[in-house]
Design a protein around this motif. Structure first.
Motif, PDB file in Angstrom:
ATOM      1  N   PRO A  68       0.814  -1.220   0.000  1.00 26.14           N
ATOM      2  CA  PRO A  68       0.000   0.000   0.000  1.00 26.14           C
ATOM      3  C   PRO A  68       0.845   1.268   0.000  1.00 26.14           C
ATOM      4  CG  PRO A  68      -0.142  -1.125   2.121  1.00 26.14           C
ATOM      5  CD  PRO A  68       0.540  -2.063   1.182  1.00 26.14           C
ATOM      6  N   ALA A  69       2.001   1.241   0.683  1.00 21.91           N
ATOM      7  CA  ALA A  69       2.869   2.424   0.676  1.00 21.91           C
ATOM      8  C   ALA A  69       3.372   2.709  -0.738  1.00 21.91           C
ATOM      9  CB  ALA A  69       4.057   2.210   1.627  1.00 21.91           C
ATOM     10  N   GLY A  70       3.697   1.651  -1.471  1.00 22.35           N
ATOM     11  CA  GLY A  70       4.166   1.823  -2.840  1.00 22.35           C
ATOM     12  C   GLY A  70       3.082   2.353  -3.766  1.00 22.35           C
ATOM     13  N   VAL A  71       1.855   1.870  -3.577  1.00 25.97           N
ATOM     14  CA  VAL A  71       0.748   2.349  -4.416  1.00 25.97           C
ATOM     15  C   VAL A  71       0.522   3.839  -4.187  1.00 25.97           C
ATOM     16  CG1 VAL A  71      -1.720   2.166  -4.898  1.00 25.97           C
ATOM     17  CG2 VAL A  71      -0.368   0.095  -4.505  1.00 25.97           C
ATOM     18  N   LEU A  72       0.529   4.271  -2.934  1.00 22.08           N
ATOM     19  CA  LEU A  72       0.338   5.691  -2.642  1.00 22.08           C
ATOM     20  C   LEU A  72       1.484   6.522  -3.222  1.00 22.08           C
ATOM     21  CD1 LEU A  72      -0.942   5.474   1.052  1.00 22.08           C
ATOM     22  CD2 LEU A  72      -2.279   5.858  -1.032  1.00 22.08           C
ATOM     23  N   THR A  73       2.697   6.005  -3.122  1.00 23.96           N
ATOM     24  CA  THR A  73       3.852   6.703  -3.702  1.00 23.96           C
ATOM     25  C   THR A  73       3.696   6.829  -5.206  1.00 23.96           C
ATOM     26  OG1 THR A  73       5.308   5.889  -1.950  1.00 23.96           O
ATOM     27  CG2 THR A  73       6.353   6.650  -3.982  1.00 23.96           C
ATOM     28  N   GLN A  74       3.278   5.741  -5.851  1.00 19.01           N
ATOM     29  CA  GLN A  74       3.096   5.763  -7.290  1.00 19.01           C
ATOM     30  C   GLN A  74       1.992   6.725  -7.711  1.00 19.01           C
ATOM     31  OE1 GLN A  74       5.409   4.947  -9.213  1.00 19.01           O
ATOM     32  NE2 GLN A  74       4.848   3.040 -10.213  1.00 19.01           N
ATOM     33  N   ALA A  75       0.921   6.783  -6.921  1.00 15.41           N
ATOM     34  CA  ALA A  75      -0.179   7.693  -7.255  1.00 15.41           C
ATOM     35  C   ALA A  75       0.295   9.145  -7.206  1.00 15.41           C
ATOM     36  CB  ALA A  75      -1.342   7.480  -6.292  1.00 15.41           C
ATOM     37  N   LEU A  76       1.045   9.491  -6.159  1.00 19.80           N
ATOM     38  CA  LEU A  76       1.560  10.854  -6.050  1.00 19.80           C
ATOM     39  C   LEU A  76       2.571  11.153  -7.153  1.00 19.80           C
ATOM     40  CD1 LEU A  76       2.004  11.056  -2.170  1.00 19.80           C
ATOM     41  CD2 LEU A  76       0.216  12.142  -3.557  1.00 19.80           C
ATOM     42  N   TRP A  77       3.414  10.160  -7.431  1.00 19.41           N
ATOM     43  CA  TRP A  77       4.413  10.370  -8.489  1.00 19.41           C
ATOM     44  C   TRP A  77       3.728  10.466  -9.854  1.00 19.41           C
ATOM     45  CZ3 TRP A  77       9.339  11.686  -7.802  1.00 19.41           C
ATOM     46  CH2 TRP A  77      10.158  11.767  -8.942  1.00 19.41           C
ATOM     47  N   GLY A  78       2.648   9.722 -10.043  1.00 21.22           N
ATOM     48  CA  GLY A  78       1.897   9.821 -11.291  1.00 21.22           C
ATOM     49  C   GLY A  78       1.367  11.231 -11.500  1.00 21.22           C
ATOM     50  N   GLY A  79       0.946  11.884 -10.398  1.00 23.40           N
ATOM     51  CA  GLY A  79       0.529  13.277 -10.507  1.00 23.40           C
ATOM     52  C   GLY A  79       1.668  14.161 -10.975  1.00 23.40           C
ATOM     53  N   LEU A  80       2.891  13.891 -10.473  1.00 25.50           N
ATOM     54  CA  LEU A  80       4.053  14.665 -10.908  1.00 25.50           C
ATOM     55  C   LEU A  80       4.345  14.422 -12.390  1.00 25.50           C
ATOM     56  CD1 LEU A  80       6.412  16.523 -10.190  1.00 25.50           C
ATOM     57  CD2 LEU A  80       7.709  14.498  -9.497  1.00 25.50           C
ATOM     58  N   VAL A  81       4.138  13.173 -12.837  1.00 23.92           N
ATOM     59  CA  VAL A  81       4.348  12.858 -14.252  1.00 23.92           C
ATOM     60  C   VAL A  81       3.427  13.706 -15.125  1.00 23.92           C
ATOM     61  CG1 VAL A  81       4.080  11.069 -16.017  1.00 23.92           C
ATOM     62  CG2 VAL A  81       5.173  10.511 -13.844  1.00 23.92           C
ATOM     63  N   VAL A  82       2.155  13.791 -14.732  1.00 18.39           N
ATOM     64  CA  VAL A  82       1.195  14.577 -15.513  1.00 18.39           C
ATOM     65  C   VAL A  82       1.539  16.058 -15.451  1.00 18.39           C
ATOM     66  CG1 VAL A  82      -1.223  15.288 -15.670  1.00 18.39           C
ATOM     67  CG2 VAL A  82      -0.647  12.887 -15.237  1.00 18.39           C
ATOM     68  N   ARG A  83       1.826  16.559 -14.248  1.00 18.99           N
ATOM     69  CA  ARG A  83       2.105  17.980 -14.087  1.00 18.99           C
ATOM     70  C   ARG A  83       3.411  18.397 -14.765  1.00 18.99           C
ATOM     71  NH1 ARG A  83      -0.941  20.812 -10.392  1.00 18.99           N
ATOM     72  NH2 ARG A  83      -2.532  19.594  -9.295  1.00 18.99           N
ATOM     73  N   SER A  84       4.328  17.451 -14.968  1.00 22.51           N
ATOM     74  CA  SER A  84       5.580  17.758 -15.676  1.00 22.51           C
ATOM     75  C   SER A  84       5.439  17.568 -17.181  1.00 22.51           C
ATOM     76  CB  SER A  84       6.710  16.872 -15.149  1.00 22.51           C
ATOM     77  OG  SER A  84       6.493  15.508 -15.510  1.00 22.51           O
ATOM     78  N   ALA A  85       4.211  17.318 -17.644  1.00 18.83           N
ATOM     79  CA  ALA A  85       3.935  17.107 -19.070  1.00 18.83           C
ATOM     80  C   ALA A  85       4.739  15.929 -19.618  1.00 18.83           C
ATOM     81  CB  ALA A  85       4.199  18.370 -19.884  1.00 18.83           C
ATOM     82  N   LEU A  86       4.765  14.842 -18.846  1.00 17.11           N
ATOM     83  CA  LEU A  86       5.424  13.592 -19.245  1.00 17.11           C
ATOM     84  C   LEU A  86       6.921  13.772 -19.470  1.00 17.11           C
ATOM     85  CD1 LEU A  86       2.791  12.202 -21.799  1.00 17.11           C
ATOM     86  CD2 LEU A  86       2.800  12.057 -19.302  1.00 17.11           C
ATOM     87  N   ASN A  87       7.544  14.520 -18.591  1.00 12.51           N
ATOM     88  CA  ASN A  87       8.997  14.638 -18.666  1.00 12.51           C
ATOM     89  C   ASN A  87       9.607  13.239 -18.615  1.00 12.51           C
ATOM     90  OD1 ASN A  87      11.771  14.785 -17.189  1.00 12.51           O
ATOM     91  ND2 ASN A  87      11.421  16.864 -17.931  1.00 12.51           N
ATOM     92  N   PRO A  88      10.567  12.903 -19.480  1.00 10.97           N
ATOM     93  CA  PRO A  88      11.086  11.531 -19.526  1.00 10.97           C
ATOM     94  C   PRO A  88      11.735  11.062 -18.227  1.00 10.97           C
ATOM     95  CG  PRO A  88      12.417  13.016 -20.869  1.00 10.97           C
ATOM     96  CD  PRO A  88      11.179  13.758 -20.506  1.00 10.97           C
ATOM     97  N   VAL A  89      12.262  11.992 -17.429  1.00  9.14           N
ATOM     98  CA  VAL A  89      12.843  11.604 -16.144  1.00  9.14           C
ATOM     99  C   VAL A  89      11.756  11.092 -15.207  1.00  9.14           C
ATOM    100  CG1 VAL A  89      14.062  12.407 -14.098  1.00  9.14           C
ATOM    101  CG2 VAL A  89      14.779  13.195 -16.359  1.00  9.14           C
ATOM    102  N   THR A  90      10.660  11.844 -15.096  1.00  6.92           N
ATOM    103  CA  THR A  90       9.577  11.422 -14.198  1.00  6.92           C
ATOM    104  C   THR A  90       8.909  10.147 -14.699  1.00  6.92           C
ATOM    105  OG1 THR A  90       7.952  12.818 -15.348  1.00  6.92           O
ATOM    106  CG2 THR A  90       9.137  13.805 -13.504  1.00  6.92           C
TER     107      THR A  90
END
Length: 311
Positions: free
Chosen positions: A97-119
């Protein structure tokens, strides 16, 4: 516990592949905001600049997160209810569950960074880490808590660790190739500035290193008469690597069509899972903690039943 751990392996591998499908269909910004799908709605609504199909694909992948979270919570609850409680399993289970929550938050960063290849690359690598944690949970839930005992020669087990490191390096190189290649997930997404042929060759070289180490491990297990499960697992890993290699070379010469790239991502998760399985089969931690107690209880019950003084 073991069934839920296996389910965690499956769903984590599955959402890794569907996440790649989002990118390969150009749907990475199908929901252009996070946590909402659109600036004023949590669910898809008509948007003049975004295809409804792309929105549905991206939103569908977001919804799969709840399935992964449900399995993750089930893993934690199963570990929590074990009698006797096993702290090692509880620690591995809470990573889900900790990993899923981390991935969900990081997924938000992926979208907000406009799919930056690093994220995007880190997003995939965190999924690889969650698959590893799920595989560890699956392996540990089927064995005891004794100190690990080698089932093969020390050097062979070391070779297994080296192989695992080489496969991990291969996965990292793979995300660099992906971040440099044409399938960005959206026309507005940026790309790594590397030369695609150079990074593809480095990736191919690492493939041959991993395959060579796998052949060496399989040969060493065979000549030393290692346990049959370990020998078969090494053979399965080799066959998965061969299939993955064929897909990789074909997609390269066909200018990386999206379908083959998707199969390649699936293959990468299978190679990782097969590698971890081999390593876990090279040692043993004894029987399950409650196995001895259950057997003793059964024996004692049998003695009571057959005793002349029993009613």
């Amino acid at each position: 516990m073991r069934s839920w751990a296996l389910a965690a392996v499956v769903v984590n591998a599955g959402i890794t592949v569907t996440g790649a499908a989002v990118r390969l269909t150009g749907s990475g910004l199908g929901c252009p905001t996070w946590p909402r799908c659109t600036p004023d709605s949590f669910v898809p609504v008509a948007h003049p600049e975004i295809s409804p199909i792309n929105t549905a694909i991206e939103f569908g992948n977001r919804m799969l997160t709840f399935l992964v979270l449900a399995v993750a919570i089930a893993c934690f609850l199963a570990a929590l209810r074990l009698t006797p409680r096993r702290p090692a399993l509880l620690k591995l289970a809470i990573l889900q569950p900790a990993g899923v929550l981390t991935q969900a938050l990081w997924g938000g960063l992926v979208v907000r960074s406009a799919l930056n290849p690093v994220t995007v690359s880190v997003h995939f690598l965190v999924s690889i880490g969650m698959i590893a944690a799920a595989c560890a949970l699956y392996a540990r839930s089927g064995e005891g808590d004794n100190p690990p005992q080698r089932l093969v020669h020390r050097d062979i087990r070391t070779l297994g660790f080296v192989l695992t490191g080489s496969v991990l390096a291969l996965l990292v190189a793979g995300v660099v190739v992906t971040g440099t290649g044409p399938h960005s997930g959206d026309e507005a997404a940026s790309r790594f500035s590397f030369d695609i042929e150079t990074v593809a060759r480095v990736h191919a070289d690492l493939v041959w290193v991993a395959v060579g180490l796998t052949v060496a491990l399989a040969f060493a297990l065979h000549v030393t008469n290692a346990p049959g499960l370990a020998r078969r697992a090494a053979l399965i890993l080799f066959l998965v690597e061969l299939a993955q290699g064929v897909i990789g070379y074909v997609q390269y010469f066909l200018a990386v069509p999206a379908v083959l790239v998707g199969l390649h991502v699936l293959g990468s998760t299978l190679v990782w899972i097969a590698t971890l399985r081999v390593v876990f089969l090279l040692r043993d931690r004894g029987p399950l903690p409650n196995s001895a107690g259950l057997n003793a209880a059964a024996v004692n019950a049998g003695k009571r039943v057959t005793s002349p003084s029993s009613p």
